[in-house]
Design a protein around this motif. Structure first.
Motif, PDB file in Angstrom:
ATOM      1  N   TYR A 176       0.839  -1.201   0.000  1.00 39.33           N
ATOM      2  CA  TYR A 176       0.000   0.000   0.000  1.00 39.33           C
ATOM      3  C   TYR A 176       0.880   1.259   0.000  1.00 39.33           C
ATOM      4  CZ  TYR A 176      -2.818   3.866   1.483  1.00 39.33           C
ATOM      5  OH  TYR A 176      -3.385   5.114   1.551  1.00 39.33           O
ATOM      6  N   LYS A 184       7.489   9.209   0.443  1.00 39.91           N
ATOM      7  CA  LYS A 184       6.363  10.032   0.880  1.00 39.91           C
ATOM      8  C   LYS A 184       6.314  10.185   2.395  1.00 39.91           C
ATOM      9  CE  LYS A 184       1.419  10.542  -0.267  1.00 39.91           C
ATOM     10  NZ  LYS A 184       1.536  11.902  -0.793  1.00 39.91           N
ATOM     11  N   PHE A 274      -1.259  11.305  -4.582  1.00 43.21           N
ATOM     12  CA  PHE A 274      -1.751   9.988  -4.193  1.00 43.21           C
ATOM     13  C   PHE A 274      -3.038  10.272  -3.429  1.00 43.21           C
ATOM     14  CE2 PHE A 274      -1.478   6.295  -1.158  1.00 43.21           C
ATOM     15  CZ  PHE A 274      -1.722   5.314  -2.097  1.00 43.21           C
ATOM     16  N   ALA A 410      -8.062   5.739   5.961  1.00 48.03           N
ATOM     17  CA  ALA A 410      -6.659   5.833   5.534  1.00 48.03           C
ATOM     18  C   ALA A 410      -5.712   5.012   6.414  1.00 48.03           C
ATOM     19  CB  ALA A 410      -6.208   7.289   5.501  1.00 48.03           C
TER      20      ALA A 410
HETATM   21  C1  LIG Z   1      -1.001   8.754   1.491  1.00 49.35           C
HETATM   22  C2  LIG Z   1      -1.794   9.060   2.436  1.00 49.35           C
HETATM   23  O1  LIG Z   1      -2.186  10.336   2.423  1.00 49.35           O
HETATM   24  P1  LIG Z   1      -3.379  11.333   2.760  1.00 49.35           P
HETATM   25  O2  LIG Z   1      -2.884  12.183   3.859  1.00 49.35           O
HETATM   26  O3  LIG Z   1      -3.622  12.081   1.471  1.00 49.35           O
HETATM   27  O4  LIG Z   1      -4.589  10.527   3.142  1.00 49.35           O
HETATM   28  C3  LIG Z   1      -2.109   8.022   3.434  1.00 49.35           C
HETATM   29  O5  LIG Z   1      -2.529   8.378   4.527  1.00 49.35           O
HETATM   30  O6  LIG Z   1      -1.931   6.836   3.144  1.00 49.35           O
END
Ligand SMILES: C=C(OP(=O)(O)O)C(=O)O
Ligand SMILES: Nc1nc2c(ncn2[C@@H]2O[C@H](COP(=O)(O)OP(=O)(O)O)[C@@H](O)[C@H]2O)c(=O)[nH]1
Ligand SMILES: [Mn+2]
Length: 564
Positions: A176, A184, A274, A410
């Motif tokens: 994931y 990131k 993303f 998330a």
């Molecule tokens: C990539 C992510 O970002 P976001 O803060 O946009 O939900 C995540 O939480 O997996």
């Protein structure tokens, strides 16, 4: 595609759909750890040894054991890819280089969208330092069990480990994005956060955007909301008020430092988006939709019979009767309860930033863009008004520390519990949160232009569970109010919890808004809320609470307790 991991969507050029093993769909916060010799470099001195919710420590011995248990032979029979990448424009003085080793071809493709991957990296890097990133899906061949959806992963053994002292990330068992695209959250927030602490700058979970008003005046904002709470959407809103223009610099991560003139400058270290797919459509986010017309990877969304993507929110944009295949491979018809929802709530699009039609001309400027305001926020169904302005920098840091939000898809949390998520950084801290708060406080120095700090809540609900505020493009009305506040307009009034708009000072023309309900500050709610925040900070941060923050807490709490 040959292996079946990706599948071409014929409706758009160069666009692919990917379905993961349904056990591997989100960040795994409980298995995300930070390694340091001294436990308290990572965790706070929690009260009576309470389990830390703000960064999870792992000892070097346990780290070593965890790696020995997982990594030797873990890529057997697979291709190992070496990905040189730059966070920030290649060669810019503010950029940082990483190298990720991975056995996932999905990771290779997504890293090429999300970061700058190029042979030039080797030349620019020379013999300098870089962040070491190691990733494996954790399925050496031969695999003696059924791989679901051609998506190899190892959910039982997932670990996402960080070694800030060694500038290294080690991730195992999950493909994931948040767990595997190591440039990131892992590098640009947890490791960079620690580098930023050492070097006197900030690495934050923030979008970066500009607003230009009808007079042609442009101001830049950054905003920190927890995952799936509106960063990507706000970063690229289509303003509903005439004469306003919004441009996007970034949607998730900001690296910021004060320049020699005392101006806070921000860069977006990423190269793509993303984003959460459900909810995205031409009404809510036309600029994201424009970015999704080509060159994208869609993960865990549904597919229409004519080779297009589908998710909850696109009902009005596709033929109502078209057969749809859900992210789990089941048949689905719009409006049907069977096999609903069609897409995983944390299904994502991966799109190159250059596809977004409103990228700011300076979005890759190595000097960054000048920040006038910092916005915090979260999903608060109850009690929290549309916008609050901090009285000064210290109070703003406290507002950030107070951030709470309903859990979202998330990460692995179930239900809609309201969780603390200070500065929207709970899952992304790479060092002791008390030190992090002190670092924020230390940003204020003579000669620096301190940005104004705000807190917003797009998600307050009425008795019928309906949102009181329309959100999305209408959020320009709140941004406009903030711009006028940055210019010192007399449109705010003090309350116990901070400054709020004077009645009527936010332009609500054409909206059917219950101002009283949207802006009310219910005393009972806030009394119990601030006492709960005190308990949380005492338990989780304990003696690491910076004295200045403690006095902010005392000061605001006394005012709230006196509310009638
Ligand atoms: C990539 C992510 O970002 P976001 O803060 O946009 O939900 C995540 O939480 O997996
Ligand atoms: N009601 C409401 N929902 C929003 C708003 N902004 C975003 N959302 C929804 O919240 C979810 C997450 O949004 P996103 O911008 O991807 O959040 P991010 O993960 O912080 O970038 C999506 O389903 C959006 O449709 C808003 O202003 N109001
Ligand atoms: Mn996002």
């Amino acid at each position: 595609m040959e292996r079946g991991t990706l599948h071409k969507l014929t409706k758009y050029p160069n666009t692919y759909i990917c379905r993961t093993d349904p056990r591997d769909v989100a960040r795994v916060e409980s298995r995300t750890v930070v390694c340091s010799v001294d436990r308290y470099a990572t965790e706070c001195h929690t009260k009576d040894g309470a389990a830390s919710q703000l960064a999870h420590w792992i000892s070097p011995e346990n780290m070593d054991a965890a790696m020995q248990e997982r990594f030797p032979g873990c890529m057997a029979g697979r291709m190992m890819y070496v990905i040189p990448f730059s966070m920030g424009p290649i060669g810019s003085p503010l950029s940082k280089i990483g190298v990720e080793l991975t056995d996932s071809n999905y990771v290779v493709l997504c890293m090429r969208l999300m970061t700058r991957v190029s042979h030039d990296i080797w030349r620019v890097l020379g013999n300098n330092e870089f962040v070491r990133c190691l990733h494996s899906v954790g399925c050496p061949r031969p695999v003696n069990y059924r791989v679901v959806n051609h998506w190899s992963c190892n959910p039982e053994k997932v670990i996402i480990a960080h070694m800030p002292d060694d500038r290294m990330v080690v991730s195992y068992g999950s493909g994931y994005g948040g767990n595997s695209l190591l440039g990131k959250k892992c590098f640009a927030l947890r490791i960079a956060g620690r580098i930023a602490y050492d070097e006197g700058w900030m690495a934050e979970h923030m979008l970066i955007m500009s607003v230009t008003n009808p007079k042609g005046v442009e101001k830049f904002f950054v905003a920190a909301f927890p995952s799936a709470c509106g960063k990507t959407n706000l970063a690229m809103i289509q303003p509903t008020l005439p004469g306003y223009t919004v441009r996007c610099v970034g949607d998730d991560i900001a690296w910021m430092r004060f320049n020699k003139d005392g101006q806070l400058m921000a860069i977006n270290p990423e190269n793509g988006f993303f984003g959460v797919a459900p909810g995205t459509n031409h009404q809510t986010n036309p600029n994201a939709m424009a970015a999704l017309q080509r060159d994208c990877i869609l993960t865990n969304v549904a597919e229409t019979a004519d080779g297009g993507y589908f998710w909850e929110g696109l009902e009005d944009e596709v033929d109502k009767d078209i057969p749809i295949t859900t992210w789990l491979g089941k048949p689905y018809k719009i409006g049907s309860k069977e096999n609903y929802p069609s897409s995983h709530p944390n299904s994502r699009f991966t799109a190159p930033a250059k596809n977004c039609p409103i990228m700011h001309p300076k979005w890759e400027d190595p000097a960054g863009v000048p920040i006038s305001g910092i916005i915090f926020g979260g999903r608060r169904p109850e009690g929290v008004p549309l916008v609050i302005e901090a009285e000064d920098w210290k109070h703003g840091v406290f507002l950030g520390a107070q951030v709470k939000s309903e859990a979202t898809a998330a990460a692995e949390f179930k239900g809609k519990q309201i969780m603390h998520d200070p500065m929207a950084m709970r899952p992304f801290l790479g060092y002791n949160f008390g030190k992090y708060l002190q670092h924020w406080l230390d940003m204020e120095k003579p000669g620096r232009k301190m940005p104004k700090i705000f807190h917003v809540n797009w998600f307050r609900k009425d008795q019928n569970e309906k949102f009181l505020w329309p959100g999305f493009g209408e959020n320009i009305r709140v941004l406009d109010w903030m711009m006028r506040r940055v210019d010192g307009e007399d449109i705010a009034e003090p309350t116990a919890v901070g400054l709020v708009p004077k009645e009527g000072s936010i332009n609500t023309d054409g909206l059917n808004i219950n101002w009283k309900e949207l802006f009310s500050i219910p005393p009972d709610y806030w009394k119990s809320d601030i006492h709960e925040t005190r308990r949380y900070l005492e338990e989780q941060v304990g003696d690491d609470i910076p004295p200045v923050l403690r006095s902010e807490l005392d000061r605001v709490e006394a005012r709230v307790d006196a509310m009638k």
